[in-house]
Design a protein around this motif. Structure first.
Motif, PDB file in Angstrom:
ATOM      1  N   ALA A  16       0.988  -1.315  -0.055  1.00 33.35           N
ATOM      2  CA  ALA A  16       0.037  -0.001   0.189  1.00 33.35           C
ATOM      3  C   ALA A  16       0.917   1.372  -0.135  1.00 33.35           C
ATOM      4  CB  ALA A  16      -0.805  -0.073   1.360  1.00 33.35           C
ATOM      5  N   GLN A  17       0.424   2.160  -0.958  1.00 37.03           N
ATOM      6  CA  GLN A  17       1.262   3.221  -1.174  1.00 37.03           C
ATOM      7  C   GLN A  17       0.517   4.545  -0.181  1.00 37.03           C
ATOM      8  OE1 GLN A  17       4.503   3.775  -2.294  1.00 37.03           O
ATOM      9  NE2 GLN A  17       4.425   1.204  -2.190  1.00 37.03           N
ATOM     10  N   ALA A  18      -0.594   4.492   0.038  1.00 39.75           N
ATOM     11  CA  ALA A  18      -1.337   5.592   0.501  1.00 39.75           C
ATOM     12  C   ALA A  18      -2.573   4.990   1.470  1.00 39.75           C
ATOM     13  CB  ALA A  18      -1.914   6.479  -0.554  1.00 39.75           C
ATOM     14  N   PRO A  19      -2.985   5.839   2.257  1.00 43.96           N
ATOM     15  CA  PRO A  19      -4.088   5.410   3.086  1.00 43.96           C
ATOM     16  C   PRO A  19      -5.393   5.318   2.288  1.00 43.96           C
ATOM     17  CG  PRO A  19      -3.674   7.332   3.763  1.00 43.96           C
ATOM     18  CD  PRO A  19      -2.508   7.175   2.781  1.00 43.96           C
ATOM     19  N   LEU A  20      -6.478   4.421   2.838  1.00 42.93           N
ATOM     20  CA  LEU A  20      -7.576   4.488   2.214  1.00 42.93           C
ATOM     21  C   LEU A  20      -8.374   5.778   2.902  1.00 42.93           C
ATOM     22  CD1 LEU A  20      -8.906   0.682   2.632  1.00 42.93           C
ATOM     23  CD2 LEU A  20      -8.075   1.886   0.501  1.00 42.93           C
ATOM     24  N   ALA A  21      -9.428   6.155   1.866  1.00 47.44           N
ATOM     25  CA  ALA A  21     -10.258   7.598   2.416  1.00 47.44           C
ATOM     26  C   ALA A  21     -10.714   7.327   3.749  1.00 47.44           C
ATOM     27  CB  ALA A  21     -11.313   7.752   1.494  1.00 47.44           C
ATOM     28  N   GLU A  22     -11.081   6.156   4.348  1.00 46.07           N
ATOM     29  CA  GLU A  22     -11.700   5.932   5.615  1.00 46.07           C
ATOM     30  C   GLU A  22     -10.820   5.045   6.502  1.00 46.07           C
ATOM     31  OE1 GLU A  22     -15.776   4.824   5.884  1.00 46.07           O
ATOM     32  OE2 GLU A  22     -16.486   6.364   4.451  1.00 46.07           O
ATOM     33  N   ARG A  23     -10.337   5.252   7.456  1.00 45.39           N
ATOM     34  CA  ARG A  23      -9.552   4.368   8.295  1.00 45.39           C
ATOM     35  C   ARG A  23      -9.893   2.707   8.609  1.00 45.39           C
ATOM     36  NH1 ARG A  23      -5.394   7.208  11.401  1.00 45.39           N
ATOM     37  NH2 ARG A  23      -5.578   9.355  11.611  1.00 45.39           N
ATOM     38  N   SER A  24     -11.243   2.762   8.937  1.00 45.24           N
ATOM     39  CA  SER A  24     -11.740   1.392   9.109  1.00 45.24           C
ATOM     40  C   SER A  24     -12.424   0.753   7.968  1.00 45.24           C
ATOM     41  CB  SER A  24     -13.034   1.501  10.411  1.00 45.24           C
ATOM     42  OG  SER A  24     -13.960   2.449  10.012  1.00 45.24           O
ATOM     43  N   ALA A  25     -12.150   1.432   6.951  1.00 44.52           N
ATOM     44  CA  ALA A  25     -12.592   0.959   5.692  1.00 44.52           C
ATOM     45  C   ALA A  25     -11.642  -0.380   5.127  1.00 44.52           C
ATOM     46  CB  ALA A  25     -12.918   1.678   4.595  1.00 44.52           C
ATOM     47  N   SER A  26     -10.512  -0.604   5.874  1.00 43.96           N
ATOM     48  CA  SER A  26      -9.622  -1.477   5.402  1.00 43.96           C
ATOM     49  C   SER A  26     -10.203  -2.770   5.677  1.00 43.96           C
ATOM     50  CB  SER A  26      -8.236  -1.274   6.510  1.00 43.96           C
ATOM     51  OG  SER A  26      -7.537  -0.204   6.073  1.00 43.96           O
ATOM     52  N   PRO A 149       7.807   5.131   5.836  1.00 42.61           N
ATOM     53  CA  PRO A 149       8.615   3.833   5.706  1.00 42.61           C
ATOM     54  C   PRO A 149       9.255   3.707   4.161  1.00 42.61           C
ATOM     55  CG  PRO A 149       6.556   3.190   6.657  1.00 42.61           C
ATOM     56  CD  PRO A 149       6.375   4.620   6.406  1.00 42.61           C
ATOM     57  N   PRO A 150      10.169   3.091   4.221  1.00 46.83           N
ATOM     58  CA  PRO A 150      11.020   3.113   2.912  1.00 46.83           C
ATOM     59  C   PRO A 150      10.543   2.363   1.722  1.00 46.83           C
ATOM     60  CG  PRO A 150      12.231   1.602   4.665  1.00 46.83           C
ATOM     61  CD  PRO A 150      11.281   2.434   5.302  1.00 46.83           C
ATOM     62  N   TYR A 151       9.511   1.492   1.963  1.00 47.02           N
ATOM     63  CA  TYR A 151       8.829   0.882   0.995  1.00 47.02           C
ATOM     64  C   TYR A 151       7.536   1.552   0.324  1.00 47.02           C
ATOM     65  CZ  TYR A 151       6.553  -0.695   5.353  1.00 47.02           C
ATOM     66  OH  TYR A 151       5.765  -0.571   6.616  1.00 47.02           O
ATOM     67  N   ILE A 152       7.242   2.806   1.113  1.00 47.89           N
ATOM     68  CA  ILE A 152       6.560   3.860   0.426  1.00 47.89           C
ATOM     69  C   ILE A 152       7.306   4.566  -0.472  1.00 47.89           C
ATOM     70  CG2 ILE A 152       4.785   5.712   0.834  1.00 47.89           C
ATOM     71  CD1 ILE A 152       3.805   4.149   3.285  1.00 47.89           C
ATOM     72  N   GLN A 153       6.884   4.495  -1.903  1.00 51.05           N
ATOM     73  CA  GLN A 153       7.679   5.210  -2.753  1.00 51.05           C
ATOM     74  C   GLN A 153       7.292   6.533  -3.335  1.00 51.05           C
ATOM     75  OE1 GLN A 153      10.638   3.555  -3.751  1.00 51.05           O
ATOM     76  NE2 GLN A 153      10.281   2.173  -2.287  1.00 51.05           N
ATOM     77  N   ARG A 154       7.052   7.325  -2.408  1.00 51.47           N
ATOM     78  CA  ARG A 154       6.594   8.577  -2.579  1.00 51.47           C
ATOM     79  C   ARG A 154       6.994   9.678  -1.495  1.00 51.47           C
ATOM     80  NH1 ARG A 154       2.287  10.067   0.736  1.00 51.47           N
ATOM     81  NH2 ARG A 154       1.348   8.424   1.344  1.00 51.47           N
ATOM     82  N   GLU A 155       7.221  10.843  -1.578  1.00 52.85           N
ATOM     83  CA  GLU A 155       7.320  11.984  -0.590  1.00 52.85           C
ATOM     84  C   GLU A 155       6.196  11.891   0.146  1.00 52.85           C
ATOM     85  OE1 GLU A 155      10.329  13.462   0.427  1.00 52.85           O
ATOM     86  OE2 GLU A 155      11.279  11.899  -0.991  1.00 52.85           O
ATOM     87  N   PRO A 156       6.390  12.052   1.339  1.00 48.08           N
ATOM     88  CA  PRO A 156       5.079  12.594   2.228  1.00 48.08           C
ATOM     89  C   PRO A 156       4.042  13.947   1.869  1.00 48.08           C
ATOM     90  CG  PRO A 156       6.997  13.161   3.561  1.00 48.08           C
ATOM     91  CD  PRO A 156       7.498  12.486   2.333  1.00 48.08           C
ATOM     92  N   GLY A 157       2.842  13.547   1.761  1.00 47.47           N
ATOM     93  CA  GLY A 157       2.009  14.809   1.549  1.00 47.47           C
ATOM     94  C   GLY A 157       1.506  15.260   2.852  1.00 47.47           C
ATOM     95  N   VAL A 158       0.727  16.434   2.580  1.00 49.41           N
ATOM     96  CA  VAL A 158      -0.028  17.064   3.701  1.00 49.41           C
ATOM     97  C   VAL A 158      -1.112  16.189   4.535  1.00 49.41           C
ATOM     98  CG1 VAL A 158      -1.697  18.767   4.291  1.00 49.41           C
ATOM     99  CG2 VAL A 158       0.028  19.213   2.477  1.00 49.41           C
ATOM    100  N   GLU A 159      -1.622  15.067   3.757  1.00 48.80           N
ATOM    101  CA  GLU A 159      -2.422  14.118   4.476  1.00 48.80           C
ATOM    102  C   GLU A 159      -1.696  13.047   5.361  1.00 48.80           C
ATOM    103  OE1 GLU A 159      -0.934  11.930   0.821  1.00 48.80           O
ATOM    104  OE2 GLU A 159      -1.607  13.943   1.256  1.00 48.80           O
ATOM    105  N   ASP A 160      -0.406  12.846   5.043  1.00 48.19           N
ATOM    106  CA  ASP A 160       0.327  11.901   5.978  1.00 48.19           C
ATOM    107  C   ASP A 160       0.444  12.414   7.324  1.00 48.19           C
ATOM    108  OD1 ASP A 160       0.797   9.774   4.001  1.00 48.19           O
ATOM    109  OD2 ASP A 160       1.883  11.503   2.985  1.00 48.19           O
ATOM    110  N   ALA A 161       0.432  13.864   7.659  1.00 52.20           N
ATOM    111  CA  ALA A 161       0.556  14.570   8.955  1.00 52.20           C
ATOM    112  C   ALA A 161      -0.266  14.150   9.759  1.00 52.20           C
ATOM    113  CB  ALA A 161       0.745  15.964   8.755  1.00 52.20           C
ATOM    114  N   GLU A 162      -1.869  13.788   9.255  1.00 46.98           N
ATOM    115  CA  GLU A 162      -2.619  13.211   9.854  1.00 46.98           C
ATOM    116  C   GLU A 162      -2.935  11.782   9.909  1.00 46.98           C
ATOM    117  OE1 GLU A 162      -6.865  12.114  10.284  1.00 46.98           O
ATOM    118  OE2 GLU A 162      -5.992  12.753   8.394  1.00 46.98           O
TER     119      GLU A 162
END
Length: 343
Positions: A16-26, A149-162
């Motif tokens: 997974a490279q990004a979170p889902l829109a809703e946390r508990s939808a995983s 983490p190093p396996y996420i192949q992108r720079e952190p965005g604004v959404e990652d802070a939350e």
């Protein structure tokens, strides 16, 4: 037992490279005890698998923006810093990435302003003293980047802070999130409370060593990096009350298991605050938790070994094979599994 005993094939596209829109939808793979069939569910269905009187234990550590960049004073060589732990006096223990390892006395001019002075080196970590504007932790909150983490192949965005923080993160000090806790949003917490499920917290500040690969095949030769934990008296009392009433202790993540096992003596949980380098592998009998909610972990990792100790190696690897076939999402922003402890 060897590291290779915990190898499995994982297609890169399932990381997974990004979170889902809703946390508990995983998604949530339910692994019943014994040899019962695997069940495919969603995390928001978790209350249906718990009962009144159970106790959820979360890790309340908070991720600090621990990633910094700069240049060596003099040569101008680029440097990447990943802070592993904050120390008194504006100092920090950190991993330092550079074309040539900096030596004690070298200065690193930080892109965000200020200077990091190399004090010493201990194995794969450096001790740095920061000369910045204000107190180091407050400065990092403005100047540092989220250490994805190093396996996420992108720079952190604004959404990652939350989204790379849990809802209950309050004790600053981690450089990686306790990822099982990322699945909990307020509606899920409310549903669990309505179900009669109680909650409690431990603290384990996840260190940079969590991403370092095991470099030996004989797992008996591996040495864990130490991490700071706090298992408080209130948590111990809650666990004892839960057990006395016939409830189950549900660990949310491997960090919770590591913290509670570190505070367990002769099968009894006690308050403890300090360092732990506990290494849990199959053959170790876990007693502090009855149920475990955890994400899917890297092949040959110490976290996969802990989960295998909890529910059995063959059972866990079979569950991972099912997850790969069913296209579950892996690692930090991925899906979860719910397991019962081996008898």
């Amino acid at each position: 037992m060897k590291k290779s005993d915990f190898r499995f094939d994982l297609p890169q596209e399932l990381i997974a490279q990004a979170p889902l829109a809703e946390r508990s939808a995983s998604r949530m793979l339910v692994v019943p005890p014994g040899d019962g069939g695997f069940q495919d569910h969603r995390v928001h269905e978790l209350p249906g698998f718990l009962r009144a009187g159970d106790l959820l234990v979360f890790n309340d550590t908070r991720v600090i923006p621990a990633r910094l960049f700069g240049r060596k004073q003099g040569s101008g060589g680029r440097v990447e810093i990943l802070i592993e732990r904050l120390l008194p006096g504006g100092e920090a223990r950190a991993q330092v990435g550079a074309s040539k390892t900096p030596k004690p006395g070298n200065l690193i001019e930080l892109d965000a302003g200020g200077v990091a002075e190399v004090i010493s080196r201990d194995e794969s970590f450096h001790r740095l003293r920061f000369h910045v504007d204000g107190e180091l932790e407050s400065w990092l909150a403005k100047a540092g980047r989220m250490p994805l983490p190093p396996y996420i192949q992108r720079e952190p965005g604004v959404e990652d802070a939350e989204r790379y923080q849990t809802l209950f993160a309050r004790a600053s000090g981690a450089v990686a999130a306790p990822t099982a806790g990322l699945h909990f949003d307020q509606p899920l917490l409310d549903a669990l409370r309505a179900r009669g499920v109680d909650s409690a917290h431990v603290t384990l500040h996840v260190g940079a060593g969590t991403f370092q690969p095991m470099r030996v095949d004989d797992i008996r030769e591996h040495r864990m990096h130490s991490e700071w934990i706090n298992v408080g008296a209130a948590l111990v009392a809650q666990v004892r009350r839960t057990r006395a009433a016939g409830g189950r202790v549900v660990a949310v993540g491997t960090t919770v298991v590591r913290a509670m096992e570190s505070a367990t003596v002769d099968g009894e949980l006690h308050p403890f605050s300090g360092e732990t380098s506990i290494f849990i592998v199959p053959g170790y009998r876990i007693t502090s938790a009855d149920v475990l909610l955890t994400n899917f972990h890297l092949p040959e990792s110490t976290l996969l070994m802990l989960v295998s100790a909890f529910a059995g190696r063959e059972r866990v690897l079979a569950a991972y094979a099912h997850a790969v076939r069913e296209r579950y999402r892996f690692f930090s922003y991925g899906d979860a599994m719910l397991l019962s402890r081996n008898a």
